[in-house]
Design an enzyme around this catalytic site. Structure first.
Site, PDB file in Angstrom:
ATOM      1  N   SER A 136      12.750   8.523 -43.080  1.00  0.00           N
ATOM      2  CA  SER A 136      12.719   7.659 -44.264  1.00  0.00           C
ATOM      3  C   SER A 136      12.956   8.398 -45.572  1.00  0.00           C
ATOM      4  CB  SER A 136      11.374   6.931 -44.346  1.00  0.00           C
ATOM      5  OG  SER A 136      10.302   7.859 -44.387  1.00  0.00           O
ATOM      6  N   ASP A 169       5.177   4.911 -53.026  1.00  0.00           N
ATOM      7  CA  ASP A 169       4.195   4.251 -52.166  1.00  0.00           C
ATOM      8  C   ASP A 169       3.241   5.328 -51.654  1.00  0.00           C
ATOM      9  OD1 ASP A 169       5.475   5.510 -50.030  1.00  0.00           O
ATOM     10  OD2 ASP A 169       6.446   3.703 -49.283  1.00  0.00           O
ATOM     11  N   HIS A 199       5.925   8.003 -49.721  1.00  0.00           N
ATOM     12  CA  HIS A 199       7.238   8.429 -50.197  1.00  0.00           C
ATOM     13  C   HIS A 199       7.265   8.775 -51.684  1.00  0.00           C
ATOM     14  CE1 HIS A 199       7.883   5.838 -46.611  1.00  0.00           C
ATOM     15  NE2 HIS A 199       8.659   6.858 -46.282  1.00  0.00           N
TER      16      HIS A 199
END
Length: 360
Positions: free
Chosen positions: A42, A334, A337
């Site tokens: 991610s 978040d 991340h």
């Protein structure tokens, strides 16, 4: 000197200077690489998980992407650009790297590179069993499909020339340790000591980059682990006190892994003729931001900008979540991340190292 000769000489000098300036500008803006190719998780997934995958690890909803030019979520797990986009921009290749699974990719998208990464992926295949992401070990199959399309556009010889000279970014690893060793200790029976699991992951990484080499890749940037003990969600899961200090023993694990990776990459490079491998240090820049946040304009480093910042990520960070007003003051967007501001700091660190290694 007559007036007409003076005018002619002035025009000649002006034209020469303009031509020199144009040449200098072209030299400055010319891409260092013809294309950029991205593999991993991610931290570099630009939207592959948007497309038919049975995974909950998606970021195609607000507030993800809120600081992108169009303000729309497109699968990037941040408020704006990812580190891969920032690198591509600094190398003058392109502003944004499209995901390979995007159905409307243009020939130009293919020519200048795409992303094969998948949020939730890891080097350990067991990681994707729980996340339903595209395993890192599966991503070369997507790459083979990309090569086939590239050959269809420019022919076999030119396609392999592009692949040989492309810049490749590989970023994965945190999911393996968090999902298989720390939070869900499924690998601890097999590897009772973290050093053994690190060696397993590094062997998987080595096999992966060797496969990429066999497909034509030559220039590779490999990301190390971040300070995993400082990830907001990890501090929440391993709650120790109200001050939310980083988990130092997990940070030490990251340091040990990174030291092993830094020793491994030159060995791989020496065994693969024509290859160049560069270690991407994300640990030290992030620790500097945590220890001296004001230097980088940060006011918050222990929680994310989305929601409470303690747990929210993926579907939990959504349109109903309150979002901080000044994203550039938050190190994390978040609970896992980094924000675009953080990626910019890391990108600024990596840019001269990339140029120093691959221009040489």
């Amino acid at each position: 000197m007559s007036t007409s000769k003076a005018i002619t000489l002035t025009l000649f000098i002006t034209t020469t200077l303009l031509a020199s300036c144009d040449a200098a500008a072209n030299a400055t803006t010319k891409p260092l690489f013809p294309a950029i190719l991205i593999f991993g998780d991610s931290t570099v997934d630009t939207g592959n998980n948007n497309y038919p995958l049975p995974t909950i690890f998606r970021a195609e909803h607000f507030p993800y992407g809120m600081d992108l030019p169009d303000g729309k979520a497109n699968g990037r797990f941040s408020n704006g650009k990812l580190i891969s986009d920032i690198i591509a921009t600094k190398l003058n290749i392109k502003e944004f790297i499209p995901p390979f699974l995007q159905p409307n990719l243009s020939d130009q998208d293919i020519l200048t590179g795409v992303c094969f990464a998948s949020a939730g992926a890891g080097y350990d295949d067991l990681t994707s069993l729980s996340t339903q992401a595209i395993r890192v070990s599966e991503q070369p199959n997507m790459f083979k499909s990309y090569i086939a399309r590239l050959k269809g556009i420019v022919g076999d010889k030119k396609a392999m020339e592009i692949i040989n000279n492309a810049f490749v970014v590989v970023s994965a690893g945190p999911n393996d340790f968090i999902l298989n060793y720390y939070d869900i200790p499924s690998r601890r029976l097999e590897y009772p000591f973290i050093s053994g699991y690190q060696d397993f992951i590094l062997k998987r990484l080595e096999n992966f980059v060797r496969e990429l080499y066999s497909l034509g890749v030559r220039n590779v940037l490999v990301g190390g682990l971040p300070p995993m003990g400082c990830l907001p969600i990890h501090m929440t899961a391993k709650f120790r006190n109200i001050f939310r200090f980083c988990l130092e023993h997990h940070n030490k694990d990251s340091v040990l892994y990174n030291e092993k990776l830094q020793k491994l990459l030159p060995q791989i490079e020496a065994s693969l003729p024509g290859s160049k491998f560069l270690y991407a240090d994300v640990y030290n820049p992030m620790m500097e931001m945590i220890q001296n946040p004001s230097k980088y304009g940060f006011k918050e480093t222990k929680r994310g900008c989305c929601g409470t910042g303690f747990l929210e990520t993926s579907f939990m960070c959504n349109v109903f979540s309150p979002v901080c007003q000044n994203r550039s003051e938050f190190m994390f967007f978040d609970s896992i991340h980094p924000s675009e501001a953080t990626y910019n700091v890391i990108g600024n660190r990596l840019d001269p190292l990339i140029r120093g290694k691959f221009q040489a």
